[in-house]
Each structure stands twice: as C-alpha cells, then as structure tokens.
Enzyme design. Structure first.
Site, PDB file in Angstrom:
ATOM      1  N   CYS A  79     -34.359  10.157  67.490  1.00 14.62           N
ATOM      2  CA  CYS A  79     -35.531  10.760  68.556  1.00 14.62           C
ATOM      3  C   CYS A  79     -36.113  11.772  68.787  1.00 14.62           C
ATOM      4  O   CYS A  79     -37.289  11.993  68.367  1.00 14.62           O
ATOM      5  CB  CYS A  79     -35.227   9.649  69.639  1.00 14.62           C
TER       6      CYS A  79
ATOM      7  N   CYS B 173     -39.097  10.201  66.350  1.00 17.22           N
ATOM      8  CA  CYS B 173     -40.711   9.725  67.824  1.00 17.22           C
ATOM      9  C   CYS B 173     -40.953  10.975  67.963  1.00 17.22           C
ATOM     10  O   CYS B 173     -42.469  10.772  68.002  1.00 17.22           O
ATOM     11  CB  CYS B 173     -39.950   8.814  68.475  1.00 17.22           C
TER      12      CYS B 173
ATOM     13  N   LYS C  75     -42.820  13.522  65.017  1.00 20.12           N
ATOM     14  CA  LYS C  75     -43.459  12.341  64.439  1.00 20.12           C
ATOM     15  C   LYS C  75     -44.544  12.147  64.948  1.00 20.12           C
ATOM     16  O   LYS C  75     -46.028  12.516  64.704  1.00 20.12           O
ATOM     17  CB  LYS C  75     -42.826  11.206  64.486  1.00 20.12           C
TER      18      LYS C  75
ATOM     19  N   GLY D 118     -42.823   0.338  53.759  1.00 23.11           N
ATOM     20  CA  GLY D 118     -43.975  -0.468  54.875  1.00 23.11           C
ATOM     21  C   GLY D 118     -43.807  -0.791  56.524  1.00 23.11           C
ATOM     22  O   GLY D 118     -44.741  -1.059  57.273  1.00 23.11           O
TER      23      GLY D 118
ATOM     24  N   TYR E 257     -42.301   0.992  60.375  1.00 22.13           N
ATOM     25  CA  TYR E 257     -43.667   2.521  61.350  1.00 22.13           C
ATOM     26  C   TYR E 257     -43.462   3.639  60.386  1.00 22.13           C
ATOM     27  O   TYR E 257     -44.868   4.352  60.578  1.00 22.13           O
ATOM     28  CB  TYR E 257     -43.037   2.580  62.430  1.00 22.13           C
TER      29      TYR E 257
ATOM     30  N   GLU F 178     -46.998   5.947  59.334  1.00 19.88           N
ATOM     31  CA  GLU F 178     -47.121   6.796  60.228  1.00 19.88           C
ATOM     32  C   GLU F 178     -47.538   8.095  59.292  1.00 19.88           C
ATOM     33  O   GLU F 178     -48.271   8.820  60.238  1.00 19.88           O
ATOM     34  CB  GLU F 178     -46.733   7.207  61.759  1.00 19.88           C
TER      35      GLU F 178
ATOM     36  N   ARG G 274     -43.659  -2.518  48.612  1.00 29.22           N
ATOM     37  CA  ARG G 274     -44.008  -3.616  47.416  1.00 29.22           C
ATOM     38  C   ARG G 274     -43.631  -4.619  48.303  1.00 29.22           C
ATOM     39  O   ARG G 274     -44.578  -5.797  47.078  1.00 29.22           O
ATOM     40  CB  ARG G 274     -41.935  -3.524  47.366  1.00 29.22           C
TER      41      ARG G 274
ATOM     42  N   ASP H 274     -29.550   2.546  67.884  1.00 26.54           N
ATOM     43  CA  ASP H 274     -29.731   1.781  66.554  1.00 26.54           C
ATOM     44  C   ASP H 274     -28.179   1.301  65.260  1.00 26.54           C
ATOM     45  O   ASP H 274     -27.949   0.369  64.565  1.00 26.54           O
ATOM     46  CB  ASP H 274     -30.091   2.521  65.265  1.00 26.54           C
TER      47      ASP H 274
ATOM     48  N   HIS I 172     -65.008   1.006  84.067  1.00 27.84           N
ATOM     49  CA  HIS I 172     -65.841   0.948  82.958  1.00 27.84           C
ATOM     50  C   HIS I 172     -66.616   2.818  83.409  1.00 27.84           C
ATOM     51  O   HIS I 172     -67.012   3.133  83.791  1.00 27.84           O
ATOM     52  CB  HIS I 172     -67.394   0.195  83.326  1.00 27.84           C
TER      53      HIS I 172
ATOM     54  N   GLU J 175     -60.985  -1.860  79.669  1.00 28.95           N
ATOM     55  CA  GLU J 175     -62.584  -3.077  79.769  1.00 28.95           C
ATOM     56  C   GLU J 175     -61.848  -4.082  79.143  1.00 28.95           C
ATOM     57  O   GLU J 175     -62.296  -5.008  79.861  1.00 28.95           O
ATOM     58  CB  GLU J 175     -63.230  -2.266  80.830  1.00 28.95           C
TER      59      GLU J 175
END
Length: 453
Positions: free
Chosen positions: A42, A47, A50, A174, A176, A180, A197, A302, A435, A440
């Site tokens: 990470c 993460c 990235k 295909g 995350y 990204e 694929r 993991d 708002h 909202e």
C-alpha cells in the site's frame, strides 16, 4: 519454555506493522522482519503512490476546464521525472515514519526475508529467532502470465519507477488496478488501450456502475477492448513493442502493463515445516481467530486472501492482537465494507450490488440518478455523475449505495457509516441536504426507478 519473543511477525506491511505496534503497546516482546520496504504494498507500490499519480494525472482535465471559468492557462507540459521522484520522496518519508513508530513502540525490526524453521522458530539472514507465536503478514504479489514475450511486461510494482513515460501503452486487466492505471496513463498524456478478457471489467461491482464507468472512460479517449487478450509480445528494433491480440489484430506500443491479479506471497517462507494449510493460490487457511492449522502460527491481510484491502488488514491486525494480548474477543465484521476505485471519474460503493440484492432480498427498491455535475455546466467537459441506492422494502433499510463521480470515495465513506448503523430510506429522506453539492442527491431521490421482486 522460554522464547526470544512473544510474537514474531514476518512482513512489515499495513497489517504486520499495526499488529506489531499494538502487541508491543500491550506489553508483548515483538520483532518484525521485512526484506523489501516498510509499509508493504500500500505505502510503496500500491494505494498511496497510485493516488498521488491519480492526482497528478487529473490536471490535464483541470486545465481544460479552467477556460470555462475565465482562466487562460496557456501552454502546459508534463515532466514525468518530477512526478515520479516527488512521489518517491514522499514514500521515503512515510517509510521513515513506520520505522519511528515501531521503534517508539519497542518493536525490534530485522532486515531480511523470514523463513519458518519450526512452529516456534524463524530464520532471517542466517540467524534463528524463537517466538511463542508467529504471525504471517507477507502480503501479495502481482501475477504475470507466461506468454510469448512476457519478459517485456511490467506490473504495478515497476510502473512507479519507469525511466521514461510511455507515449503509447496497453494495460491488461479488469480490476481496480487496471482501471485506475488506464486513467492515470491517459491523463498524463499517453495513448491508452485497456484490454480485458471478459465482457465487462470490474467484475463483482454493480452492473450499472461498470457500464457507466466504461462509457465515461471511452469519452475521455481510452480505447476499451473487451473479450480481448494478448497472445504474444515482440520487441522491435526501435524498442517499441508489437502486441498480437486474440482477435488477430496488433497494437504497437511503448509499454505493456499487466494488472491481472495478485497472489499471496507465501512461497519460500518455510510453510512445509509446519502444519499450515494453504489454498491452491497460496492463500493461508485460517480460522475466525486468524489461527492456522499450526496453533502457534497466525496469518492475516492479503496472505489469507479474504478481502484484499489495506483497512481490512489493519482491522484484522487490531482484532488479533486485542484478543491475544488484551483479553478481548473481537471479531472483524466483513459486512458492508466500503471501497473506492480511483478511476476517472471515481467509484465509491458500499453494500450489495443490484445483482446480489435481487438474490438475497424479497423486494428491493432501486433508486437512480444520472446528472451533469455543477462544475461541468461551465467546464465544457462531457463528464456525468451516477448515483444508485438499493432499499430492502421489508425493512426500509438502505442495503446498497453506489456512485461514480468526483470525490465518490470521500462521499461514500460517510454514507457507509450510516448504512453500517442500519439507516433506512426514511432516514435518508428526512436528512436535509447540503446545497449545492452532488452528495445531496443521495437524500433527494424520492421515487424508485423500479422494484426488484
């Protein structure tokens, strides 16, 4: 029997560091070994860097959008070494923070790859250490398929350190990471092709979300090729790569990045010297207390391949340590785990997809909203936002919330708390919105698009 340590942790990623530090704070004598980098995937090749790249890649759109608000940006250019090296400096700073946290907690850090000799002994760099308990927090590693020319493929590990930024790139996968990085490459100026694929990427996500993101990515100029795979890669005389595809066509690019999955990094850590069981993909088998078939050995994150998300590894580490050294009986609740995909635009999601809800609940109301974000009424950009709520009609509880749009992850985090707490559609409806915001919309969707029965 006397041991060198109460707990010996193999792997200083998110879960391993959290478990080490907490155990030491609760009075245990702890050591952790790591052969690569503090903070694991990470912090170093996941993460954190990235997300920094996502921020960097979005400026190309921001510059375009500025004109509609009266700004003349002028000529722009992108310098890859600046982004790459600034990212590396930040990661090195974070590595230092991890080192300091462990030192302040009294955890001994040992450099090197740990290998289990027996249920209470770990060897690192030729030296053996004994421990009452051993925790395996070794994380995962990218999987690269064996195809002709696979030596020319890079994974998400290498992409953060490229010497040169590619002008043309293929991203294969295909999930995350693939989605990204397709956005990152395109935003930074590369001609980008995303190959998968299957029929549609992001398997497991709500179908409306998957289809909406595919449409938005196509509008941004990413070439999506579904039901397509690579058969061979040939390096040409000028250094470019000629990539042959399953449909018989070829693409000439400068870089091929595979993001086709990760597997637990459990090879060569001495599991054969124990009773620890593994699944076919190498994932360590544990019970609800993260204990393996070898009573003195535990595993999390993991490496056990339950939910491959950093916050989940942190939660598992905290639960394990509190139970072992804090006298608690804590269990990690894997229900309603929110997640985000930092595609462009972002995805934020929590709870059931429509497909899952239809299987589990007798009657589900589906609420949808598809609109142009207020910013883009002047920006000139053709980007839309999509939101979706799923409501169990029998209880009125919101059981799924999905969004594609700017800051989706930030928005869904707050909504995830409400859903986890059991919020109903009535609670949403009686909450006064902020708002003007996109968020909202979640409290103003009054009529369902349809009912699933």
């Amino acid at each position: 029997m006397s041991y060198d340590y109460d707990l010996f942790v193999i792997g200083a990623g998110s879960g391993g560091v959290r478990a080490s530090r907490m155990a030491a704070n609760l009075g245990a004598k702890v050591a952790v070994c790591e052969d690569m980098f503090m903070g694991g995937t990470c912090v170093n090749v996941g993460c954190v860097p990235k997300k920094l790249f996502v921020y960097g890649s979005h400026f190309s759109e921001d510059f375009k959008a500025a004109a509609g608000f009266g700004w003349s940006v002028g000529e722009t250019s992108f310098d890859w070494p600046t982004l790459r090296d600034n990212k590396t400096k930040e990661i090195q700073r974070l590595n230092g923070i991890y080192d300091t946290m462990l030192a302040n907690a009294g955890v001994e850090v040992i450099d090197g790859r740990g290998s289990i000799i027996d249920p209470h002994t770990v060897e690192v760099a030729g030296r053996q250490y004994t421990a009452e308990r051993i925790l395996l927090a070794v994380g995962g590693w990218p999987v690269i398929p064996e195809i002709e020319g696979s030596e020319h493929i890079i994974s998400s590990n290498e992409v953060f350190f490229l010497e040169e930024f590619p002008k043309r790139v293929i991203v294969v996968g295909g999930g995350y990471i693939a989605v990204e990085f397709a956005g990152i490459f395109e935003g930074l100026g590369a001609e980008t092709h995303l190959l998968y694929r299957g029929e549609l990427f992001l398997r497991g996500f709500d179908t409306d979300i998957r289809e909406f993101v595919a449409g938005e990515m196509t509008k941004k100029g990413i070439d999506l090729k579904f039901n397509t795979n690579v058969t061979a890669i040939t390096k040409q005389g000028d250094g470019s790569l000629l990539v042959a595809l399953t449909d018989g066509s070829t693409l000439e690019v400068d870089c091929v990045m595979y993001a086709t999955g990760r597997k637990p990094k459990t090879d060569n850590i001495g599991l054969e010297n124990t009773k620890v069981g593994t699944k076919p993909n190498g994932a360590i088998i544990v019970n609800d207390d993260y204990q393996t078939d070898e009573p003195s050995i535990y595993a999390l994150g993991d490496a056990i391949d339950r939910v491959q998300l950093t916050p989940v590894a942190l939660a598992e580490g905290m639960a394990l340590v509190r139970n072992l050294y804090g006298g608690q009986n804590q269990k990690v609740d894997y229900n309603f785990i929110a997640t985000a995909v930092f595609s462009q635009p972002n995805i934020g999601t929590v709870g059931y997809s429509e497909e899952e809800a239809k299987e589990k609940f007798a009657k589900v109301a589906v609420y949808k909203s598809d609109f142009k974000h207020m910013k883009h009424t002047l920006s000139g950009l053709d980007e839309r936002t999509f939101m979706k709520l799923l409501v169990d009609q029998d209880t009125d509880k919101v059981i799924g919330c999905h969004m594609v749009g700017s800051d989706a992850g930030e928005i869904i985090q707050g909504i995830a708390i409400a859903i986890k707490a059991g919020a109903t559609k009535t609670d949403f409806d009686t909450t006064i919105g902020i708002h003007p915001t996109a968020a909202e919309e979640f409290v103003t969707m009054r009529e369902p698009a349809y009912i699933l029965e």
